[in-house]
Design an enzyme around this catalytic site. Sequence first.
Site, mmCIF file in Angstrom:
data_model
loop_
_atom_site.group_PDB
_atom_site.id
_atom_site.type_symbol
_atom_site.label_atom_id
_atom_site.label_comp_id
_atom_site.label_asym_id
_atom_site.label_seq_id
_atom_site.Cartn_x
_atom_site.Cartn_y
_atom_site.Cartn_z
ATOM 1 N N LYS A 126 -6.383 -8.705 -89.773
ATOM 2 C CA LYS A 126 -5.497 -9.560 -88.960
ATOM 3 C C LYS A 126 -6.299 -10.703 -88.348
ATOM 4 C CE LYS A 126 -2.146 -8.979 -85.143
ATOM 5 N NZ LYS A 126 -1.525 -7.982 -84.255
ATOM 6 N N SER A 139 3.491 -7.824 -84.292
ATOM 7 C CA SER A 139 2.856 -9.072 -84.637
ATOM 8 C C SER A 139 1.970 -8.970 -85.881
ATOM 9 C CB SER A 139 2.024 -9.587 -83.451
ATOM 10 O OG SER A 139 1.033 -8.646 -83.125
ATOM 11 N N SER A 157 2.841 -3.513 -82.206
ATOM 12 C CA SER A 157 2.536 -4.458 -83.277
ATOM 13 C C SER A 157 1.849 -3.899 -84.511
ATOM 14 C CB SER A 157 1.686 -5.606 -82.722
ATOM 15 O OG SER A 157 2.466 -6.350 -81.821
#
Lengths: 485, 95, 489
Positions: free
Chosen positions: A76, A151, A175
């Site tokens: 990420k 997210s 997330s």
Amino acid sequence: MSDITTQNLKDIVDQVKSKKISSVELTQSYIKNIEKGKKLNAFVTTTFEQALTSAKQFDTKPNFEQLLPGIPLAVKDLFCTVNTKTTAGSNILNNFVPTYESTVTKNLWDNGAFLLGKLNCDEFAMGSSNETSFFGNVINPVGDQLVPGGSSGGSSSALAADFTPATIGTDTGGSIRQPASFTGTVGLKPTYGLCSRWGIVAFASSLDQAGPMTKTVSDCAIMLEAMAGFDEKDSTSIKKNKEHYSKNLKDNVKGLKIGIPKEYRVDNMPKEIDELWEKGKKILKDLGAQLIDISLPHTKYALPTYYIVAPAEASSNLARYDGVRYGYRSKKGKDLIEMYENTRSEGFGDEVKRRILIGTYVLSSGYYDAYYLKAQKVRQLIKKDFDDNFTKVDAILTPSTPSSAFKIGEKTNDPVSMYLNDIFTVPVNLAGLPAISVPAGLDKKGYPLGLQLIGKTLDEQKILNIAYAFEKNCGYKNNIKKWWV
Amino acid sequence: MSLDKEKIKHVAKLARISVDDAKVESLTKDLNSIFKFIEQLNELKTDKVEPLTSILNQSLRSRVDKINDGKIREKVLKNSPKENEEFFVVPKVVE
Amino acid sequence: MSKEQFDYFVNGDQGKYEVIIGLEVHAQVLSNSKLFSGSATKFGAEPNTQVSLIDSAFPGMLPVINEECVKQAVRTGLGLNAKINNYSVFDRKNYFYADLPQGYQISQYKNPIVGEGKVLLDMPYGSKEVGIERLHLEQDAGKSIHDMDPTSTYVDLNRSGIALMEIVSKPDLRSPEEVNAYIKKLRSIMRYLGTCDGNMQEGSLRADVNVSVRKVGDKKFGTRCEIKNVNSIKFMQMAIEYEAKRQVELIESGKSIDQETRLFDTKKNETRSMRSKEDAHDYRYFPDPDLLPLKLEQKLIDDLKKSLPELPDQKKERFIKEYSLTPYEANVLVSEKEISDYYEEVAKLSDKKLAATWMLGDFFAMLNDKGLNITQSPVSAKNLAELVQSIKSGEISGRIAKEVFEIMVQSGDNPKKIIESKGMKQQSDPKELEKMINEILTKNKDKVDQYRSGKDKLFGFFVGQVMKVSGGKANPQLVNEILKKLLKG
């Protein structure tokens, strides 16, 4: 040879160790997939050249004792990676190249892996659909223009689309677990403090945790083992003996007490969620676990609490993005104050601005007691609900999300309806507990749904074990057709 | 509790984010709906509850007073929007 | 020392006003590295060379507290006779400024590490107790340089993150003189403890001054104004005088005083309002979630207490008792640790009272003249002791000693060497002196007759003659005795 990229991490590692595939071949397979999958917009930055160099280096001098030998991994874009652009999905960091490596990614590289690329995410980890990223939406590989969750949407999407054998995300309110549920993958948020936060772009300091996102539970155990560990550079890091989650993975749930909290439902929740929950209960019961009805009375206050605490901390954490020392700086502004105001206005997206304003407001003079202090008190009550029940049960089973993935654009007009996605995941962050989402079934549209197991503090092994047993007996299989190629 | 435009402009100023009038309109709507949602907490009586001070059950760890950092000026200035070998450079501050 | 009445008031047209002053002193902690990072803290380094990624607030950076800074704060608290809090919390103070990279300062708001204490001041009108409200730890900010470029400000973060102790006094001070005494006392205590070097020129000691006025006899406090970042005691005093007068004028013309933050303009010698700070007061304090509450074991506090060095007040009492000094003498000699150490070295090797007299007299005069502090003294303690002893033993006279001292200052030589080489030994042989005096009396027979017939003042003339002939080396006491004897006739 069948496509190695469709296999799970554990099997891939076995094949690398038994020299059935080289690191270079493995890396090239993923690169091919990624290049064909640009439609999904899962990546912000790819590092193919460096990855192949690392792969070659590994093949020349392999070390098969490592947990992740010669494994390329995309992560990420919230983890600072040295000399590789790190954007946090934001315009304000669109040109930021860290001179340092986050502790968690360093741990992965120390275990034999290397960087394949940086994955798209909601801006500053604020979102539940990966629709707030400056670098555009991510599309769920399941299809139908669905969101991949957020997210960590780029992470879940890349994982489900075979762009990376495994990945890591961050979880502040869900997330990792929510995108896992939306894409039919496994996602674990560790106990707060188990993984270091050093070098991770901070959103809400008392809630953020890095965690693995994988295809299977056994993969998850491997990744967690590689990531976790005490870091003296993080004052909130827990000092404990290293655990070998992978080696100690057992599918035995006999005699374990599983709590079923009655508050984990919402009005108008699709019937399928309830049915899935029942399915999960039955599987565990048949395996010898004992189901116990419990109550977590303050559950419905978790989301409002979260939407005070998280924005408050974020408003302060994001104050450093002012265009002075790094990142985007506005060309407009005749003095320092105007430079700040324009930089932040141009550099941040709408959701981030909303949350900064909420956070600033709830901390401001005259409102602190009514909002922030109140929220910290309710947080204490929520934590106490869990603590009280964990004297009676070993783990808690709930749905991961109140619905399956929705369409891109469906919820962007109403912030609150977007926030409600996290209703089952947020209480866990507020209490600092570990939780894992495991894919459990498909809804009638054929979209994945996950079930969540919440554990006691530092009891990751137990929830991994229960999830492992569940997974074995659930028989869930992702049926993603690579429509984007 | 309802937020008016003036309040929002004030909070934006505190947060150093410029907002034009159109923005203030949409923000007023969004923030008010979020605050309505947050205010559910008022249903709970919490006078006798201690606020959470830390999610961790440990006290603050300290480090030894040793110089083991700094002397990395090049690294620290590397990402500066306005290039300079010694300093960070910003538009003048008017005191 | 006369006991003067306290007399600092502002005389307005409508009455007499007393000035209420409170100080917030910022003292940089002496430590190798910063409060939450491992960067060095030395003054004067090249810009941005003592800056880490944490100090410059890069994404993902986290604070870890320096144990020595905590101990230094506790030591200082103990030196202020204050309560040490076993539980304290670090809060974020949020505001934007170019030299504040995080956009917040890590400080302590509701739960500081040190609570209430007190400091004793020696004023001419007696001992005055000044209350301490609290002491807390916080990060220092960087430096903004505004005059290197017409359109830009240059930022140096070397100072950013250095540990500061903020010491807040109660509003117990009433005059610029008391402020002077208070700052000097605080500085002395911290220098004794080694917790802050108190160097105001280098900025390791700064103060914000809170000033308000009220008519003598009023019980309520007036509205106060804060004068920020005054970096010398002299400027603090000038700022207080100006501000008190300004406030009295406002009150007497019927206007109200705005509670605000002001600056002291050192060129115009006046205070003025700081530009647009309306929201400067909304710091949105909240506990820093990257840190946990600080819990101090009672054992740590007790151990630190046991290992404290002797502090000025205790030393002063001991000097009075052990060395038979007057309170005034003791006060001066304990004002700096270096001075008290020097004195004790001298007193070990010579007469304690005479040593004190010499230090307070010729010795300090010499240092002041040359603009030196005691650590730069050209005369060592050992040598000064030797000089004092040679006076006490009668080897040289007090008058000659002053000459010897001057030569010691120039050459750095020890007194014995100087006395020998210059033949400055006092003439104390009564036979020799009698011989000398007889010769003088014989030469000045007329004056002897005048003296004997009542002109007492001529005694000084004879003394002067003896000194002239002996080159100043005649032992004055003996000269007096022998002269008296021989003049009696």
